[in-house]
Each structure stands twice: as C-alpha cells, then as structure tokens.
Design a protein around this motif. Structure first.
Motif, PDB file in Angstrom:
ATOM      1  N   VAL A 119       9.664   4.719 -13.510  1.00 31.39           N
ATOM      2  CA  VAL A 119       8.351   4.368 -14.053  1.00 31.39           C
ATOM      3  C   VAL A 119       7.413   3.865 -12.970  1.00 31.39           C
ATOM      4  CG1 VAL A 119       7.129   2.861 -15.670  1.00 31.39           C
ATOM      5  CG2 VAL A 119       9.331   3.886 -16.320  1.00 31.39           C
ATOM      6  N   GLY A 120       7.905   3.072 -12.038  1.00 36.12           N
ATOM      7  CA  GLY A 120       7.055   2.550 -10.974  1.00 36.12           C
ATOM      8  C   GLY A 120       7.825   1.612 -10.071  1.00 36.12           C
ATOM      9  N   TYR A 121       7.152   1.157  -9.021  1.00 37.21           N
ATOM     10  CA  TYR A 121       7.779   0.304  -8.015  1.00 37.21           C
ATOM     11  C   TYR A 121       7.346  -1.154  -8.144  1.00 37.21           C
ATOM     12  CZ  TYR A 121       8.842   4.611  -5.378  1.00 37.21           C
ATOM     13  OH  TYR A 121       9.298   5.837  -4.980  1.00 37.21           O
ATOM     14  N   GLY A 122       8.270  -2.035  -7.783  1.00 41.18           N
ATOM     15  CA  GLY A 122       7.971  -3.416  -7.467  1.00 41.18           C
ATOM     16  C   GLY A 122       8.517  -3.665  -6.070  1.00 41.18           C
ATOM     17  N   MET A 123       8.671  -4.900  -5.683  1.00 39.00           N
ATOM     18  CA  MET A 123       9.284  -5.176  -4.378  1.00 39.00           C
ATOM     19  C   MET A 123       9.623  -6.652  -4.272  1.00 39.00           C
ATOM     20  SD  MET A 123       6.125  -5.102  -1.651  1.00 39.00           S
ATOM     21  CE  MET A 123       4.751  -6.264  -1.746  1.00 39.00           C
ATOM     22  N   ALA A 124      10.339  -6.985  -3.223  1.00 38.52           N
ATOM     23  CA  ALA A 124      10.515  -8.360  -2.781  1.00 38.52           C
ATOM     24  C   ALA A 124       9.830  -8.464  -1.423  1.00 38.52           C
ATOM     25  CB  ALA A 124      11.995  -8.714  -2.701  1.00 38.52           C
TER      26      ALA A 124
ATOM     27  N   ALA B 185       0.829  -1.209   0.000  1.00 41.84           N
ATOM     28  CA  ALA B 185       0.000   0.000   0.000  1.00 41.84           C
ATOM     29  C   ALA B 185       0.861   1.257   0.000  1.00 41.84           C
ATOM     30  CB  ALA B 185      -0.922  -0.011   1.216  1.00 41.84           C
ATOM     31  N   LEU B 186       1.971   1.237   0.739  1.00 45.16           N
ATOM     32  CA  LEU B 186       2.834   2.425   0.794  1.00 45.16           C
ATOM     33  C   LEU B 186       3.504   2.685  -0.552  1.00 45.16           C
ATOM     34  CD1 LEU B 186       3.947   4.707   2.530  1.00 45.16           C
ATOM     35  CD2 LEU B 186       5.832   3.194   3.200  1.00 45.16           C
ATOM     36  N   LEU B 187       3.962   1.638  -1.219  1.00 48.49           N
ATOM     37  CA  LEU B 187       4.619   1.811  -2.512  1.00 48.49           C
ATOM     38  C   LEU B 187       3.649   2.303  -3.586  1.00 48.49           C
ATOM     39  CD1 LEU B 187       6.996  -1.284  -2.604  1.00 48.49           C
ATOM     40  CD2 LEU B 187       7.615   1.117  -2.242  1.00 48.49           C
ATOM     41  N   ARG B 188       2.366   2.071  -3.372  1.00 49.78           N
ATOM     42  CA  ARG B 188       1.351   2.548  -4.305  1.00 49.78           C
ATOM     43  C   ARG B 188       0.804   3.927  -3.915  1.00 49.78           C
ATOM     44  NH1 ARG B 188      -1.022  -3.535  -4.373  1.00 49.78           N
ATOM     45  NH2 ARG B 188      -0.209  -4.197  -6.414  1.00 49.78           N
ATOM     46  N   SER B 189       1.287   4.474  -2.821  1.00 49.80           N
ATOM     47  CA  SER B 189       0.781   5.758  -2.338  1.00 49.80           C
ATOM     48  C   SER B 189       1.360   6.920  -3.141  1.00 49.80           C
ATOM     49  CB  SER B 189       1.133   5.945  -0.861  1.00 49.80           C
ATOM     50  OG  SER B 189       2.529   6.158  -0.700  1.00 49.80           O
TER      51      SER B 189
END
Length: 328
Positions: free
Chosen positions: A141-146, A118-122
């Motif tokens: 361009v945008g975030y991903g994560m592990a 949710a934070l990375l999409r904020s």
C-alpha cells in the motif's frame, strides 16, 4: 407444535438480524514487531480508528504489536495464507523474499533523512511495490520508515576499522548483513527486545540502530559510544494479504489504501521532524560521539555493490532517482 411452526420464528429472527448487520462487516488483524509506544504502532492504531470511523463501524482492525503474532517471517507466512490480514513490515523481511527491494538498503543511497523521505515518495520506489503480489502474495500500500542507521558500541569506534571482529547486532536481512561483513564485523541477528540485555552481558559488542530506538530503549546506558554514520535508511511497508485483498469490495480497497497511505506518510513526516532533535538529545548525554561518512566506508560499499548489483536490478534506477533528489 410442527417443525415448520417451530423454525418459523427462528428463521424470522435470523433474517431480521441479517438485515441489521452490514453485509460485508469484517474484523481484521494487523501485525507489527514494534512495541506499543513506537511510532509505527501508533500509526497503525490511528489507521484502525479511522477505518472504523469511515466505515461507520462496519469494519474493525485489531492491532497486534511487539511480535504478538510472531516475527516478521512468520507474519509474512500468515499473510500469504490469509490467516493475517495486514501488517507493517520492515523492508528487511520483504528483501529476504523479493531481493530487488534490497536496493533500498544500498549504503549511502541517500545522505540524510530528508533525502530518504523524498526517495520513498518517488515514483521509482513506489513502482517496486508492483512486484509484491506476484512474488510475495502481498499488496503493497505504501512506505513508512524509521530513522537513519547509526552504530552504537560498548567500546570506541571511529569508523569501520574499529568494527572488525565485533559482534554487532543487526536486523536479520541480507543487505545489512553483507554490509557489515564487508566492514569485518560479525553481524549478529537479535530481536529488538533482547538487545539491551545482550549489550549488558557482553553477548554483543555493538548495534546497528536509529536515534529513535537508541533513546526509547536507552541503549546508551549499556553502550556509550555513538558513531553517527547515516549509512542506510530503514524503510517500512504497509501490506495487505493478497488473499484478503481479492475479496474486498472496490469501496473497501479504496478506504484501506487512502487511510493506510495517509498514516504511513505521517510516519515519514514524524521521523523527518524528530531526527535532528533526537541527535541533539544524544549529543547532550554523557557519551562519546564520533562521525563517519561515505569515504570512510568506501571499501565496504564497493564490496556490497559487487554482490547486490546483480541481485537488485532496481539499484541503478534508485540511484538515479536519489541523485536527482540530491541535486535539487
């Protein structure tokens, strides 16, 4: 035969070929540090396939996983010169160049994988990407994560007190290094492919790792003590070289943004969905598992904050955004 008559067929053929080929056809390259089996690499392959399809075959993107083009620092240099077109990079390397991104590694900024997603999409996190063109020569361009970070060790560890003096493998970036120094550990940068053997031969005593990599690389075979701490999230960012970006058409920019964001978002979904399942897989193994939380790391968190509250100006706004997520 005159020179004019000789050149005429050649020029006519070249002109015909030019009319067949798309005017802006490009072969792009995208680099990563993860192996082919990793979700980041699979997302990159899916992105490449979609761009080829959506462009009607006009563009192709070759994927270079497993540090084939160098480590992340080397790939960033290539991106800055335009020698490399795109990359999926850990925020770790970005934070080494743009310290404000270090705030995303604040210890216990979030409590779990869902809050991390949710934070990375904020809006607060996405606005950080606006710094990249001027400060790093990259277009974010945008975030991903592990997955969330845990500690796996060769000897039992119930909390930070048991990490003191231990050689602990980290991804080489300052926020994580400073956190483990605050615990009393000796943070030791090592590339991911070297970790298994380093655990086996005692070169390192413990590792900072997520559930996914622990299972994929079978690190539990060489370190059978797992401390579930969820002490940090581990973001990734998809970037395009600023030099490459400026030469793209409006249509190509839109294509790359839309498709890359879609597949980066899919990476976030993937790790959200599998985190609990992988925890259960690890709990089913013949290993020792302990748990620790924010209170156990209070001193290390305080020491980290003293350093990074001045270096990462976005920290208050990210903490506020995280607090709102936790409250909902």
């Amino acid at each position: 035969m005159s020179i004019k008559r000789f050149l005429s067929p050649v020029m006519t053929g070249a002109l015909a070929l030019a009319m067949v080929l798309p005017a802006h056809a490009r072969d792009f390259r995208l680099g990563l540090i993860t192996p082919p089996s990793h979700q980041w690499t699979q997302a990159a392959e899916a992105f490449a396939n979609e761009v080829k399809e959506q462009s009607g075959g006009e563009h192709s993107i070759a994927i270079f996983p497993a540090q084939q083009l160098g480590n992340e620092a080397q790939m960033v240099q290539q991106l800055q010169t335009g020698a490399l077109d795109m990359a999926f990079l850990t925020i770790a390397e970005i934070s080494n160049r743009v310290p404000d991104f270090g705030a995303l590694y604040a210890p216990y900024l979030v409590d779990n994988i869902d809050q991390a997603a949710a934070l990375l999409r904020s809006d607060t996190a996405i606005e950080l990407l606006d710094q990249l063109p001027a400060e790093a020569g990259l277009v974010g361009v945008g975030y991903g994560m592990a997955g969330m970070r845990q500690v796996m060790s060769r000897t039992a560890a119930k909390g930070p007190q048991d990490l003191a003096g231990k050689k602990l493998r980290i991804t080489p970036f300052e926020p994580l290094r400073d956190f483990y120094i605050a615990t009393g550990a000796a943070p030791t940068p090592l590339p991911l492919p070297a970790v298994y053997d380093a655990l086996a031969n005692g070169q390192i005593d413990a590792i900072d790792m997520d559930f996914d990599s622990i299972l994929i690389f079978k690190f539990y075979e060489r370190a059978d003590n797992l401390l579930i701490s969820n002490h940090m999230m581990f973001p990734m960012v998809g970037v395009v070289s600023g030099r490459v970006w400026k030469d793209l058409s409006k249509e190509d920019r839109q294509l790359f943004q839309t498709s890359m964001r879609k597949h980066l978002d899919g990476v976030i979904d993937h790790f959200q969905q599998q985190e609990r399942q992988q925890e259960q897989q690890l709990r089913a193994l013949d290993i020792t598992i302990e748990e620790a939380g924010k209170d156990d790391f209070a001193t290390a968190i305080s020491d980290w904050e003293k350093i990074w509250s001045n270096k990462a100006k976005s920290l208050p706004s990210l903490r506020q955004a995280a607090a709102e997520i936790k409250a909902n």
